[in-house]
Design a protein around this motif. Structure first.
Motif, PDB file in Angstrom:
ATOM      1  N   ILE A  44      58.778 -89.434   8.469  1.00 46.12           N
ATOM      2  CA  ILE A  44      60.226 -89.644   8.410  1.00 46.12           C
ATOM      3  C   ILE A  44      60.568 -91.125   8.545  1.00 46.12           C
ATOM      4  CG2 ILE A  44      62.442 -89.092   9.493  1.00 46.12           C
ATOM      5  CD1 ILE A  44      61.137 -86.714   8.118  1.00 46.12           C
ATOM      6  N   PHE A  45      59.954 -91.812   9.502  1.00 45.21           N
ATOM      7  CA  PHE A  45      60.256 -93.227   9.767  1.00 45.21           C
ATOM      8  C   PHE A  45      59.701 -94.140   8.666  1.00 45.21           C
ATOM      9  CE2 PHE A  45      59.379 -97.305  11.959  1.00 45.21           C
ATOM     10  CZ  PHE A  45      60.671 -97.603  12.390  1.00 45.21           C
TER      11      PHE A  45
ATOM     12  N   GLN B 208      53.048 -83.671  10.231  1.00 45.41           N
ATOM     13  CA  GLN B 208      54.159 -82.839   9.803  1.00 45.41           C
ATOM     14  C   GLN B 208      55.485 -83.482  10.204  1.00 45.41           C
ATOM     15  OE1 GLN B 208      53.533 -80.085   7.917  1.00 45.41           O
ATOM     16  NE2 GLN B 208      51.438 -80.873   8.081  1.00 45.41           N
ATOM     17  N   PRO B 209      56.524 -83.381   9.388  1.00 45.24           N
ATOM     18  CA  PRO B 209      57.808 -84.008   9.716  1.00 45.24           C
ATOM     19  C   PRO B 209      58.327 -83.563  11.078  1.00 45.24           C
ATOM     20  CG  PRO B 209      57.802 -83.265   7.442  1.00 45.24           C
ATOM     21  CD  PRO B 209      56.548 -82.726   8.063  1.00 45.24           C
ATOM     22  N   ALA B 210      58.703 -84.532  11.891  1.00 46.39           N
ATOM     23  CA  ALA B 210      59.197 -84.233  13.239  1.00 46.39           C
ATOM     24  C   ALA B 210      60.292 -85.221  13.621  1.00 46.39           C
ATOM     25  CB  ALA B 210      58.056 -84.288  14.251  1.00 46.39           C
ATOM     26  N   PHE B 211      61.239 -84.732  14.415  1.00 44.64           N
ATOM     27  CA  PHE B 211      62.377 -85.523  14.860  1.00 44.64           C
ATOM     28  C   PHE B 211      62.456 -85.481  16.380  1.00 44.64           C
ATOM     29  CE2 PHE B 211      63.203 -83.632  10.757  1.00 44.64           C
ATOM     30  CZ  PHE B 211      63.781 -84.634  10.001  1.00 44.64           C
ATOM     31  N   ASP B 212      62.624 -86.635  16.994  1.00 50.61           N
ATOM     32  CA  ASP B 212      62.913 -86.696  18.421  1.00 50.61           C
ATOM     33  C   ASP B 212      64.408 -86.966  18.526  1.00 50.61           C
ATOM     34  OD1 ASP B 212      62.356 -86.552  21.093  1.00 50.61           O
ATOM     35  OD2 ASP B 212      61.549 -88.575  21.273  1.00 50.61           O
ATOM     36  N   LEU B 213      65.173 -85.925  18.787  1.00 50.22           N
ATOM     37  CA  LEU B 213      66.626 -85.976  18.720  1.00 50.22           C
ATOM     38  C   LEU B 213      67.230 -86.583  19.980  1.00 50.22           C
ATOM     39  CD1 LEU B 213      67.024 -82.344  17.389  1.00 50.22           C
ATOM     40  CD2 LEU B 213      67.335 -84.412  16.026  1.00 50.22           C
ATOM     41  N   SER B 214      68.348 -87.243  19.817  1.00 51.45           N
ATOM     42  CA  SER B 214      69.090 -87.717  20.985  1.00 51.45           C
ATOM     43  C   SER B 214      69.679 -86.527  21.723  1.00 51.45           C
ATOM     44  CB  SER B 214      70.218 -88.662  20.550  1.00 51.45           C
ATOM     45  OG  SER B 214      71.205 -87.961  19.806  1.00 51.45           O
ATOM     46  N   GLY B 215      70.031 -86.732  22.986  1.00 45.95           N
ATOM     47  CA  GLY B 215      70.664 -85.667  23.754  1.00 45.95           C
ATOM     48  C   GLY B 215      71.943 -85.189  23.102  1.00 45.95           C
TER      49      GLY B 215
END
Length: 268
Positions: free
Chosen positions: A80-81, A123-130
């Protein structure tokens, strides 16, 4: 010659159709490069429960809340990045737990997620904000959703939209007539950047800028003569090759650290 994803899909579709074979391989992409269908991915969350994740991040946007970006953002892993090329890309995400609402949440990539259970995989992954993970929850169930911690999600790439906001350029501290470094902010449409070129006053052609880091690009002086502004900036998006030219986007006597809004925005 490097072939874009869209060009590859177009050639493949034609080839498969000639053979009479199924064409689902590229069926998730619209002609503009955005996802038409939901894709499977993973997510975690970080930062304060209702916060913007981190102040700063690997894209260099710094403060997010109370700006056109807002606090609903995500750090993306390598797919993603993309080494910083994915900075500014926009996605919709949703989940299927009892505490999840049915409507998707729109997020913007502003940071890198380099490790952890999901981010260290291919694999596509997102570390989401709170703020983002809380927005994905049914009203009153945000705490319950945050407590899950590791998520299977659905996501799709969507156009970035910044109503009443044009592309802006923040001139980095230390920039001068011999070294110009700028951060590209609030780019609509694809959001991501393939290349940046800068044209100085008196020049008939653009000079390619070098990708510095995140959404930062720099123009290095090789002639020994000072640059002269105002400066025109040309941006080519990575997703679909859309191009925009911001004329006189940065004044001749610019102030390092200052944000300059252009009079153009990227098409979808």
């Amino acid at each position: 010659m490097k072939m874009s994803t869209l060009a590859f899909c177009a050639v493949l579709l034609l080839f498969l159709e000639l053979l009479g074979l199924p064409v689902a391989f590229c069926g998730t992409l619209a002609l503009s490069g955005y996802n038409e269908q939901w894709m499977a991915g993973h997510a975690t969350w970080y930062g304060e429960p209702l916060g913007e994740g981190s102040s700063g991040g690997a894209c260099g946007y710094t403060k997010l809340a109370d700006t056109p970006y807002g606090p609903k953002i995500a750090a993306g892993n390598d797919p993603i990045f993309q080494g910083g090329s994915g900075c500014g890309a926009c996605f919709e995400v949703k989940c299927n737990y009892p505490s999840c609402k049915s409507e998707p949440t729109r997020i913007i990539i502003t940071d890198q997620c380099p490790g952890g259970t999901y981010c260290s995989t291919s694999q596509p992954a997102f570390d989401l904000s709170g703020a983002a993970i809380s927005d994905m929850a049914v009203s009153g169930k945000d705490g319950e959703l945050r407590n899950i911690g590791l998520y299977d999600i659905l996501y799709k790439r969507v156009p970035c939209e910044y109503p009443n906001q044009n592309i802006a350029f923040q001139v980095d501290a230390g920039s001068s007539a011999f070294w110009l470094s700028l951060l590209v902010k609030y780019m609509g449409g694809p959001g991501d950047i393939e290349s940046v070129e800068i044209r100085t006053t008196g020049s008939s052609s653009f000079q390619p800028a070098k990708h510095n880091w995140g959404a930062s690009w720099m123009l290095i002086n090789t002639s020994g003569q000072p640059f002269k502004g105002p400066y025109d900036v040309k941006i080519v998006s990575k997703l679909n090759g859309h191009t925009v030219i911001a004329e006189k986007a940065i004044p001749e006597f610019f102030e390092p650290g200052k944000l300059y809004e252009s009079n153009v925005q990227m098409a979808y």
